[in-house]
Scaffold this motif. Sequence first.
Motif, short mmCIF file in Angstrom:
data_model
loop_
_atom_site.label_atom_id
_atom_site.label_comp_id
_atom_site.label_asym_id
_atom_site.label_seq_id
_atom_site.Cartn_x
_atom_site.Cartn_y
_atom_site.Cartn_z
N GLU A 57 0.79 -1.09 0.03
CA GLU A 57 -0.06 -0.05 0.28
C GLU A 57 0.69 1.17 0.09
O GLU A 57 1.93 1.24 0.58
N GLN A 58 0.59 2.12 -0.68
CA GLN A 58 0.92 3.66 -0.79
C GLN A 58 2.48 3.50 -0.54
O GLN A 58 3.22 4.01 0.64
N ASP A 60 5.74 5.27 -1.47
CA ASP A 60 6.09 6.55 -1.84
C ASP A 60 7.46 6.70 -2.17
O ASP A 60 8.43 6.59 -1.38
N GLY A 107 6.68 2.72 2.53
CA GLY A 107 5.43 1.83 2.16
C GLY A 107 5.15 0.94 3.21
O GLY A 107 5.71 1.18 4.10
#
Length: 129
Positions: A57-58, A60, A107
Amino acid sequence: MPNRTITEARLLEMVFPDHTNHLGTLFGGQALAWMDKAAFIAASRYARRTVVTARSEQVDFQLPVRQGQLVETVARVVEVGNTSMQVEVELVAEDLLSGERETCTRGRFVMIALDSRGRPTAVPALPSG
């Protein structure tokens, strides 16, 4: 010595040419592989069970990691469900000559504990405090 729950894993890797793209920076896929490996180790050590990645998830990518830098991947179990663990992972790049360190990528990974038949199984709650 008392048995304590381990919720963290740290891995070190050097960024060599075969880890980089045409710009001399770490491939995103290589970064994700190192992060997933660290999340797997942290979750396995925490649950003391077989674990698999359910999702990432997510993630960056904040700064590039350059060839020749040392990368420390730090993974921490931060939340626990019935059979799942949320693991926060960060990649920290270090210049070995100057000692300068920068967090480059962050992350979150969701890992699932499995029993001997490959089915999701319970994991212990995070210790309080």
